[in-house]
Design a protein around this motif. Structure first.
Motif, PDB file in Angstrom:
ATOM      1  N   VAL A 160       0.815  -1.222   0.000  1.00 34.19           N
ATOM      2  CA  VAL A 160       0.000   0.000   0.000  1.00 34.19           C
ATOM      3  C   VAL A 160       0.848   1.273   0.000  1.00 34.19           C
ATOM      4  CG1 VAL A 160      -1.625   1.364   1.389  1.00 34.19           C
ATOM      5  CG2 VAL A 160      -2.062  -1.071   0.965  1.00 34.19           C
ATOM      6  N   PRO A 161       1.924   1.381   0.811  1.00 32.51           N
ATOM      7  CA  PRO A 161       2.704   2.629   0.825  1.00 32.51           C
ATOM      8  C   PRO A 161       3.484   2.926  -0.447  1.00 32.51           C
ATOM      9  CG  PRO A 161       3.069   1.348   2.837  1.00 32.51           C
ATOM     10  CD  PRO A 161       2.363   0.467   1.865  1.00 32.51           C
ATOM     11  N   LEU A 162       3.671   1.950  -1.323  1.00 35.31           N
ATOM     12  CA  LEU A 162       4.475   2.191  -2.524  1.00 35.31           C
ATOM     13  C   LEU A 162       3.926   3.366  -3.329  1.00 35.31           C
ATOM     14  CD1 LEU A 162       5.258  -1.421  -3.823  1.00 35.31           C
ATOM     15  CD2 LEU A 162       6.579   0.011  -2.249  1.00 35.31           C
ATOM     16  N   ALA A 163       2.609   3.398  -3.483  1.00 37.60           N
ATOM     17  CA  ALA A 163       1.983   4.539  -4.141  1.00 37.60           C
ATOM     18  C   ALA A 163       1.359   5.487  -3.127  1.00 37.60           C
ATOM     19  CB  ALA A 163       0.915   4.059  -5.133  1.00 37.60           C
ATOM     20  N   GLY A 164       0.869   4.929  -2.020  1.00 35.63           N
ATOM     21  CA  GLY A 164       0.151   5.739  -1.042  1.00 35.63           C
ATOM     22  C   GLY A 164       0.973   6.871  -0.462  1.00 35.63           C
ATOM     23  N   ALA A 165       2.235   6.594  -0.143  1.00 38.94           N
ATOM     24  CA  ALA A 165       3.080   7.637   0.452  1.00 38.94           C
ATOM     25  C   ALA A 165       3.326   8.771  -0.535  1.00 38.94           C
ATOM     26  CB  ALA A 165       4.407   7.030   0.909  1.00 38.94           C
ATOM     27  N   ARG A 166       3.547   8.439  -1.797  1.00 44.15           N
ATOM     28  CA  ARG A 166       3.786   9.475  -2.804  1.00 44.15           C
ATOM     29  C   ARG A 166       2.522  10.264  -3.121  1.00 44.15           C
ATOM     30  NH1 ARG A 166       7.882   7.039  -7.437  1.00 44.15           N
ATOM     31  NH2 ARG A 166       9.708   6.774  -6.076  1.00 44.15           N
ATOM     32  N   LEU A 167       1.365   9.634  -2.936  1.00 39.11           N
ATOM     33  CA  LEU A 167       0.106  10.324  -3.189  1.00 39.11           C
ATOM     34  C   LEU A 167      -0.328  11.187  -2.015  1.00 39.11           C
ATOM     35  CD1 LEU A 167      -1.863   7.437  -4.965  1.00 39.11           C
ATOM     36  CD2 LEU A 167      -0.970   9.521  -6.034  1.00 39.11           C
ATOM     37  N   GLY A 168       0.423  11.095  -0.910  1.00 39.06           N
ATOM     38  CA  GLY A 168       0.119  11.925   0.242  1.00 39.06           C
ATOM     39  C   GLY A 168      -0.681  11.260   1.334  1.00 39.06           C
ATOM     40  N   TYR A 169      -0.997   9.985   1.172  1.00 38.45           N
ATOM     41  CA  TYR A 169      -1.783   9.261   2.173  1.00 38.45           C
ATOM     42  C   TYR A 169      -0.826   8.566   3.138  1.00 38.45           C
ATOM     43  CZ  TYR A 169      -5.592  10.156  -1.080  1.00 38.45           C
ATOM     44  OH  TYR A 169      -6.511  10.775  -1.892  1.00 38.45           O
ATOM     45  N   VAL A 170      -0.141   9.373   3.930  1.00 35.21           N
ATOM     46  CA  VAL A 170       0.939   8.864   4.776  1.00 35.21           C
ATOM     47  C   VAL A 170       0.400   8.026   5.940  1.00 35.21           C
ATOM     48  CG1 VAL A 170       2.898   9.501   6.228  1.00 35.21           C
ATOM     49  CG2 VAL A 170       2.398  10.812   4.148  1.00 35.21           C
ATOM     50  N   GLU A 171      -0.639   8.511   6.601  1.00 37.10           N
ATOM     51  CA  GLU A 171      -1.159   7.789   7.769  1.00 37.10           C
ATOM     52  C   GLU A 171      -1.741   6.438   7.378  1.00 37.10           C
ATOM     53  OE1 GLU A 171      -0.753   8.502  10.887  1.00 37.10           O
ATOM     54  OE2 GLU A 171       0.376  10.290  10.335  1.00 37.10           O
ATOM     55  N   ILE A 172      -2.465   6.408   6.268  1.00 36.92           N
ATOM     56  CA  ILE A 172      -3.012   5.136   5.798  1.00 36.92           C
ATOM     57  C   ILE A 172      -1.882   4.192   5.417  1.00 36.92           C
ATOM     58  CG2 ILE A 172      -4.382   4.028   3.994  1.00 36.92           C
ATOM     59  CD1 ILE A 172      -6.130   6.500   3.917  1.00 36.92           C
ATOM     60  N   SER A 173      -0.835   4.742   4.816  1.00 39.39           N
ATOM     61  CA  SER A 173       0.315   3.922   4.433  1.00 39.39           C
ATOM     62  C   SER A 173       0.972   3.303   5.662  1.00 39.39           C
ATOM     63  CB  SER A 173       1.328   4.775   3.658  1.00 39.39           C
ATOM     64  OG  SER A 173       0.779   5.231   2.431  1.00 39.39           O
ATOM     65  N   TRP A 174       1.149   4.098   6.716  1.00 35.76           N
ATOM     66  CA  TRP A 174       1.730   3.566   7.950  1.00 35.76           C
ATOM     67  C   TRP A 174       0.838   2.497   8.577  1.00 35.76           C
ATOM     68  CZ3 TRP A 174       6.378   3.424   9.817  1.00 35.76           C
ATOM     69  CH2 TRP A 174       7.302   4.415   9.482  1.00 35.76           C
ATOM     70  N   LEU A 175      -0.474   2.689   8.500  1.00 35.00           N
ATOM     71  CA  LEU A 175      -1.404   1.706   9.059  1.00 35.00           C
ATOM     72  C   LEU A 175      -1.237   0.350   8.387  1.00 35.00           C
ATOM     73  CD1 LEU A 175      -3.904   1.011  10.837  1.00 35.00           C
ATOM     74  CD2 LEU A 175      -5.316   1.771   8.905  1.00 35.00           C
ATOM     75  N   PHE A 176      -1.249   0.347   7.059  1.00 32.42           N
ATOM     76  CA  PHE A 176      -1.130  -0.913   6.330  1.00 32.42           C
ATOM     77  C   PHE A 176       0.273  -1.502   6.463  1.00 32.42           C
ATOM     78  CE2 PHE A 176      -5.083   0.385   4.433  1.00 32.42           C
ATOM     79  CZ  PHE A 176      -5.698  -0.799   4.054  1.00 32.42           C
ATOM     80  N   PHE A 177       1.281  -0.635   6.445  1.00 32.24           N
ATOM     81  CA  PHE A 177       2.649  -1.120   6.595  1.00 32.24           C
ATOM     82  C   PHE A 177       2.829  -1.816   7.943  1.00 32.24           C
ATOM     83  CE2 PHE A 177       7.040  -0.518   8.042  1.00 32.24           C
ATOM     84  CZ  PHE A 177       7.748  -1.056   6.981  1.00 32.24           C
ATOM     85  N   SER A 178       2.321  -1.221   8.996  1.00 28.88           N
ATOM     86  CA  SER A 178       2.454  -1.806  10.330  1.00 28.88           C
ATOM     87  C   SER A 178       1.728  -3.144  10.419  1.00 28.88           C
ATOM     88  CB  SER A 178       1.899  -0.839  11.381  1.00 28.88           C
ATOM     89  OG  SER A 178       2.578   0.405  11.337  1.00 28.88           O
ATOM     90  N   ALA A 179       0.517  -3.195   9.848  1.00 31.15           N
ATOM     91  CA  ALA A 179      -0.244  -4.445   9.872  1.00 31.15           C
ATOM     92  C   ALA A 179       0.493  -5.540   9.102  1.00 31.15           C
ATOM     93  CB  ALA A 179      -1.635  -4.217   9.280  1.00 31.15           C
ATOM     94  N   GLY A 180       0.984  -5.188   7.924  1.00 34.71           N
ATOM     95  CA  GLY A 180       1.693  -6.178   7.123  1.00 34.71           C
ATOM     96  C   GLY A 180       2.939  -6.686   7.800  1.00 34.71           C
ATOM     97  N   LEU A 181       3.678  -5.786   8.441  1.00 37.49           N
ATOM     98  CA  LEU A 181       4.936  -6.181   9.068  1.00 37.49           C
ATOM     99  C   LEU A 181       4.710  -7.097  10.264  1.00 37.49           C
ATOM    100  CD1 LEU A 181       7.771  -5.381   8.166  1.00 37.49           C
ATOM    101  CD2 LEU A 181       7.840  -3.733  10.042  1.00 37.49           C
ATOM    102  N   ILE A 182       3.727  -6.780  11.112  1.00 35.34           N
ATOM    103  CA  ILE A 182       3.513  -7.599  12.304  1.00 35.34           C
ATOM    104  C   ILE A 182       2.990  -8.980  11.932  1.00 35.34           C
ATOM    105  CG2 ILE A 182       1.150  -6.788  12.744  1.00 35.34           C
ATOM    106  CD1 ILE A 182       3.894  -7.624  15.351  1.00 35.34           C
ATOM    107  N   PHE A 183       2.116  -9.048  10.931  1.00 34.62           N
ATOM    108  CA  PHE A 183       1.610 -10.359  10.537  1.00 34.62           C
ATOM    109  C   PHE A 183       2.669 -11.147   9.768  1.00 34.62           C
ATOM    110  CE2 PHE A 183      -2.616  -8.485  11.335  1.00 34.62           C
ATOM    111  CZ  PHE A 183      -3.111  -9.489  12.149  1.00 34.62           C
TER     112      PHE A 183
END
Length: 325
Positions: A160-183
């Motif tokens: 999700v952050p690959l495009a999300g961070a560049r599009l400005g959706y930083v908080e959503i990107s961190w949310l998905f990144f954190s979920a993906g990493l812990i699982f």
């Protein structure tokens, strides 16, 4: 053969129209992004990656139409795949392919990248939560049903952050990144337990071992999209990806003994992710060895994808795709 028997046989073939076909979308989109990373690293134009993007979109559309027709004509078979302990993990490959498409569109068609990313992110969230809910529910899943394919829902989240961070959706990107990493960490323990202390993977599923490489490789690239420098944690993620790649390489002799199956497409996306991560680290750190590691992996990826396309076409002509297992 009677009409009823013919319909039954047809339904059986459709039942095995594999959800793993969406791995073709992941593999081709991964190839597109790897070519883009190489073109950027070596200061070439983007003509090749754009051409591959067009081919990738056409292939993804063809697969999507095929699966939509299956869902319309045989909804009970789609439900059976959802209830299957192995195939259920492949459903998020649909949203992953769209997330990769959004990433590929960032530079070529930015006006399309945002809506595609938003739809794909919402779909990824729904599918990931649904799969996780099914895993922790009261389903008769056996430990032998676990394969590296179970990483797919987690990998989708860190994409999700690959495009999300560049599009400005930083908080959503961190949310998905954190979920993906812990699982990923949780599932890694379970999958390694399965590989080390239980029966070997069935031959058809052996190529899915390559999926071990994808989570840390994709996580590295996602991490660099959200922070300025890779730092120690980014270096750790990339190194872990290399370690898993070397581990899978030790199993390569076993791959040569296996007949072709659609699961072989599992080799493509992890290779692309590792190549992209290598180019990314080379750019961030100025490391020339990592630049050439990325280039070498890209050459291997191109060869693998070309062979996969050839073998898939041969299997389709021979009627060996979408057949009962």
């Amino acid at each position: 053969m009677s009409t009823e028997a013919t319909q039954t046989a047809s339904a059986s073939r459709v039942a095995h129209f594999p959800i793993t076909f969406f791995a073709i979308g992941m593999g081709m989109m991964g190839l597109t992004l790897a070519l883009r990373a190489a073109e950027t690293s070596f200061a070439h134009g983007h003509a090749v990656s754009q051409a591959v993007l067009v081919v990738s979109v056409l292939m993804l559309l063809a697969v999507s139409v095929g699966y939509i027709l299956k869902a319309m004509r045989h909804p009970e078979e789609v439900a059976a795949e959802w209830n299957h302990p192995v195939r259920i993990a492949f459903f998020p490959a649909i949203s992953i392919s769209l997330l990769l498409l959004a990433t590929a569109l960032l530079e070529t068609a930015p006006s399309l990248a945002t809506p595609v990313w938003m739809v794909a992110t919402a779909l990824q969230g729904v599918l990931a939560l649904s799969v996780l809910s099914a895993w922790i529910g009261h389903r008769p899943f056996q430990f032998s049903s676990m394969t590296p394919a179970w990483f797919i829902p987690a990998v989708g989240n860190v994409i999700v952050p690959l495009a999300g961070a560049r599009l400005g959706y930083v908080e959503i990107s961190w949310l998905f990144f954190s979920a993906g990493l812990i699982f990923w960490v949780m599932l890694l323990t379970l999958v390694m337990n399965r590989l080390m202390f239980h029966d070997p993977l069935p031959g058809k599923m052996l190529p899915t071992m390559m999926i071990l490489v994808a989570p840390p490789a994709v996580a590295f690239t996602a991490w660099t999209r959200m922070v300025e420098e890779p730092g120690a944690f980014g270096h750790f993620l990339l190194s872990v990806a290399y370690v898993f790649a070397l581990l899978v390489a030790t199993q390569a002799p076993k791959f040569r003994q296996l007949p072709f199956a659609m699961s072989w497409w599992a080799l493509s996306f992890p290779l692309a992710a590792l190549s992209i991560a290598s180019f990314g680290y080379a750019h961030a750190s100025g490391s020339e060895p990592h630049l050439w590691i990325g280039a070498g992996l890209l050459v291997l990826l191109i060869a693998v994808v070309a062979l996969l396309i050839l073998r898939t076409a041969q299997a389709m002509r021979a009627g060996k795709v979408c057949v009962p297992e």
